[in-house]
Design an enzyme around this catalytic site. Structure first.
Site: not given
Ligand code: NAD
Ligand code: LMR
Length: 390
Positions: A226, A253
């Site tokens: 953010d 967030h």
């Molecule tokens: P993705 O699906 O590409 O990757 C997630 C990974 O987690 C996969 O490789 C999957 O195998 C793994 N996984 C699932 N269960 C698991 C477990 N029990 N133990 C270990 N690994 C496990 O998803 P992504 O795009 O990398 O996003 C991941 C998360 O991050 C989502 O929840 C998304 O919403 C979040 N996110 C948060 C922010 C933020 O600002 N905080 C920003 C973007 C995404």
């Molecule tokens: C973001 O802010 O990009 C993450 O929290 C992923 C989402 O679901 O928007």
């Protein structure tokens, strides 16, 4: 590790005007660490020999104090684990952490595919050792000895979903992984990326409380994206150099719980009311902007990896005893009447040394603050209830 690199550390923010003005809400105990001297470099340092480079925005170089500009005394070599390392965020984040000279060992954990990611990253000519771990049976080996655990494990949004729609799957994933942290590396700092952060951070805290290992200084929801977005959007709008801009973002967030304090932008910037409204709403919806643009192929991954690597590096630099490291993070807080809230935090050898206040906010920002509280309270309570098995 020998002193190889000559460049300034650049990721962490030195105390911005707002943080300097605001008041410490909570002081957490810090302790010093034994140290060895290395010098961190940045991407700017690529030209300076085949040496490790640290991820980082360049913004803070200009604002560093004399103290932090001098050679840092650091303890080279922390073990860092990325849980969810084979995913969209996990892979680029792991690469950035492999490039960080403060990391001596990088443990890549996922339910599949980490041996391949580890083999791939193992060919980078940076000093840290990378190992891939797969499945429950290998969680202990991945976590043992970690100083920092970064958790991007879980499912991402598709168009039309809210972050809270991910709760049903991600709450359980975060709970299980944090049970592992409590068992195998109870002293580690935990950076939680998995959504909904507004609920997964309380879940993690409850797991640690139940295990008797909860340290509020070490459980941090990653809201750095953010800030990164706010800095980028403001710099773009005002024609400023990206590396000069810093906008604190408070609250939580998700949607309206994300509250950029544009009035505290550094350097000082004049905005019209229309600009403030448009920027605030864009920052609150920036995640959705990416989800819609990716049209079903996930949410932000590359910008998130960049933001998480900055946050991770800031935590490691704090652990090393470097002064004046600030990042916004969703943490246990007494800044408002909510038990968790994101504001600037001062990082140190024990994690969060001080949760900073929000400083002076405008009437417009105060309006959003009141609006976000009910939603944020609901998400926090949902996480706490889930962890209690209710
Ligand atoms: P993705 O699906 O590409 O990757 C997630 C990974 O987690 C996969 O490789 C999957 O195998 C793994 N996984 C699932 N269960 C698991 C477990 N029990 N133990 C270990 N690994 C496990 O998803 P992504 O795009 O990398 O996003 C991941 C998360 O991050 C989502 O929840 C998304 O919403 C979040 N996110 C948060 C922010 C933020 O600002 N905080 C920003 C973007 C995404
Ligand atoms: C973001 O802010 O990009 C993450 O929290 C992923 C989402 O679901 O928007």
């Amino acid at each position: 590790m020998s002193a190889l690199i000559q460049s300034t550390p650049i990721t962490a923010r030195t105390a911005p005007v707002a943080a300097r003005k605001s008041h410490s809400q909570k002081t957490l105990v810090s302790k010093s660490v034994a140290s060895k001297t290395i010098r961190l470099s940045s991407f700017e340092g690529f030209s300076k020999a085949a040496a490790p480079v640290s991820f980082s925005a360049r913004a803070s170089t200009r604002r560093q104090t004399a103290a932090s500009r001098s050679t840092m005394s650091v303890t080279a070599g922390f073990k860092v684990a990325v849980l969810g390392a084979a995913g969209g965020i996990g892979q680029p984040l792991s690469m950035l952490m492999k490039m960080n000279p403060l990391v001596s060992e990088l443990a890549l954990y996922d339910i599949a595919n980490t041996p391949g990611v580890a083999a791939d990253l193992g060919h980078l000519n940076t000093p840290s050792k990378v190992t891939g771990y797969v499945g429950d049976d290998e969680l202990e080996a991945a976590l043992t000895g970690c100083a920092l655990v970064i958790i991007p494990a879980g499912v991402p949004r598709k168009p039309g979903m809210t972050r809270d729609d991910l709760f049903a799957i991600n709450a359980g994933i975060v709970k299980t992984l944090c049970e592992g942290v409590a068992k195998y590396c109870p002293d580690a700092i935990v950076n939680i990326i998995s959504n909904p952060v507004n609920s997964t951070v309380p879940i993690a805290a409850e797991v640690f409380k139940a295990a008797g290992t909860f340290d509020p200084a070490k459980v941090m929801g990653v809201t750095t994206l953010d800030v990164v977005r706010s800095d980028a959007f403001v710099a773009e709008l005002k024609g400023l150099d990206m590396k000069d801009v810093d906008v604190p973002v408070i609250g939580g967030h998700a949607g309206i719980t994300i509250l950029p304090l544009l009035s505290q932008t550094t350097p000082s910037v004049e905005f019209s009311d229309e600009e403030v409204e448009a920027l605030t709403v864009r920052i609150q919806n920036a995640g959705t902007e990416v989800v819609e643009a990716k049209a079903g192929a996930g949410s932000a991954t590359l910008s998130m990896a960049y933001a998480a690597a900055r946050m991770g590096e800031s935590c490691l630099r704090g652990l090393n005893g470097e002064a004046d490291i600030y990042e916004c993070s969703f943490v246990a807080s007494s800044v408002t009447d909510l038990p968790y809230f994101s504001t600037k935090c001062k990082l140190g050898p024990n994690g969060v040394e001080e949760v900073m206040g929000m400083g002076e906010i405008t009437e417009y920002e105060a309006g959003w603050l009141e609006k976000l509280k009910p939603e944020l309270t609901g998400s926090i309570e949902k996480g706490i209830k889930f962890a209690a098995g209710e």
